[in-house]
Design a protein around this motif. Structure first.
Motif, mmCIF file in Angstrom:
data_model
loop_
_atom_site.group_PDB
_atom_site.id
_atom_site.type_symbol
_atom_site.label_atom_id
_atom_site.label_comp_id
_atom_site.label_asym_id
_atom_site.label_seq_id
_atom_site.Cartn_x
_atom_site.Cartn_y
_atom_site.Cartn_z
ATOM 1 N N LEU A 1 -34.279 -27.442 -78.581
ATOM 2 C CA LEU A 1 -34.807 -28.813 -77.801
ATOM 3 C C LEU A 1 -33.577 -28.737 -77.085
ATOM 4 C CD1 LEU A 1 -35.439 -30.832 -81.776
ATOM 5 C CD2 LEU A 1 -37.114 -29.948 -79.543
ATOM 6 N N GLY A 2 -32.302 -28.419 -77.021
ATOM 7 C CA GLY A 2 -31.483 -28.543 -75.468
ATOM 8 C C GLY A 2 -31.028 -29.237 -76.305
ATOM 9 N N THR A 3 -30.022 -29.438 -75.437
ATOM 10 C CA THR A 3 -28.843 -30.637 -75.424
ATOM 11 C C THR A 3 -28.407 -31.367 -73.837
ATOM 12 O OG1 THR A 3 -27.144 -29.396 -76.282
ATOM 13 C CG2 THR A 3 -26.573 -30.940 -75.574
ATOM 14 N N ALA A 4 -28.739 -32.725 -74.013
ATOM 15 C CA ALA A 4 -29.380 -33.460 -73.447
ATOM 16 C C ALA A 4 -27.643 -33.888 -72.468
ATOM 17 C CB ALA A 4 -29.533 -35.425 -73.500
ATOM 18 N N GLY A 5 -27.836 -33.555 -71.027
ATOM 19 C CA GLY A 5 -26.927 -33.837 -70.092
ATOM 20 C C GLY A 5 -25.947 -32.991 -70.008
#
Length: 275
Positions: free
Chosen positions: A63-67
């Motif tokens: 899902l990835g890491t925001a920022g």
């Protein structure tokens, strides 16, 4: 719980159709399956009972890491500036660094990262049927997509902007005698470039999906902006301009088109890898 179910997993009858993240089997609404709360994904009972390790499964979606990419760029620029000053002023570098402000071109990356992180927190309140892919790279370009939200109602491509105390406004020119034209203004400044950026991102996502029946909506989400007490949101050139709470509300309230959220998420995660 069965097999390798964890405390955060829940065996349940699915409210929405999905896809087993391990074997890729289609899971229709109403079927008994295991919902993984932490990863916000489902797996079939057969895979749960098999006890297979899913950590490196081809069906996994990061899902990835925001920022994350914006924060890396900020730290790179910050470190580079500090190194230059220490080399040029070895005796006074500490004082200079303590008393001088970072260039706006550097601090903007930090503000951008914080904006994405704050918006991701708000998006995490969406129902379990929704997936959010954070900080995705557009292949062949230097651009990223902050958030791609996949919901039963459709796909949202969201660009987070943290413009504190500045008001986004719709400027309309022309009318009866001249061609009507609409544009985005932010604190009185032209925001056309931001709208064009989201429009391009939406086009990339539509091309990756290759499904004209699947709606893709672009949004510019302004955090900590100077929004009026009444109204304030608008649409310009097909891009929604709004704030986090309203964005979540619109995603929630969209019509249920019975989209296979897991399958669409997997396709988009492959097309747009983590930045």
């Amino acid at each position: 719980m069965t097999g390798d179910s964890l405390p955060s997993d829940k065996q349940m009858r699915l409210r929405y159709a999905g896809t087993c993240h391990r074997c890729g089997a289609s899971l229709p609404a109403g079927v008994l399956a295991v919902y993984e709360r932490d990863a916000r994904r489902v797996r079939c009972i057969s895979c749960s009972e098999s006890g297979r390790d899913d950590e490196n499964s081809a069906g996994d979606v990061d899902l990835g890491t925001a920022g994350a990419s914006a924060r890396r760029e900020y730290e790179r620029r910050q470190s580079s500036r500090e190194e230059r000053i220490r080399k040029k002023y070895p005796k006074l570098s500490g004082v200079i660094l303590a008393l001088s402000d970072e260039p706006q071109s550097t601090s903007a990356w930090k503000q951008g990262a914080i904006g994405e992180e704050l918006l991701a927190q708000r998006l995490s309140t969406l129902p379990e049927s929704v997936r959010t892919l954070n900080d995705r790279r557009i292949a062949g370009t230097r651009a990223n997509i902050d958030h791609i939200v996949i919901a039963p109602s459709g796909v949202w491509v969201v660009d987070a902007k943290r413009y504190r105390d500045r008001r986004p406004e719709l400027q309309v020119t022309g009318g009866i005698l001249r061609q009507r034209s609409e544009s985005l203004r932010i604190g009185g400044r032209d925001g056309t470039r931001l709208v064009e950026g989201v429009t391009a991102q939406v086009a990339h996502v539509r091309n990756a999906l290759a499904d004209p029946q699947l709606p893709v909506t672009g949004a510019l989400c302004f955090l900590e902006a100077d929004w009026p007490l009444l109204g304030g949101s608008f649409v310009v050139d097909g891009v929604h301009v709004l704030w986090p709470r309203l964005l979540v509300k619109q995603i929630r309230s969209g019509p249920d088109r019975k989209i296979d959220v897991d399958a669409v998420s997997a396709r988009l995660a492959k097309a747009f890898p983590v930045a």
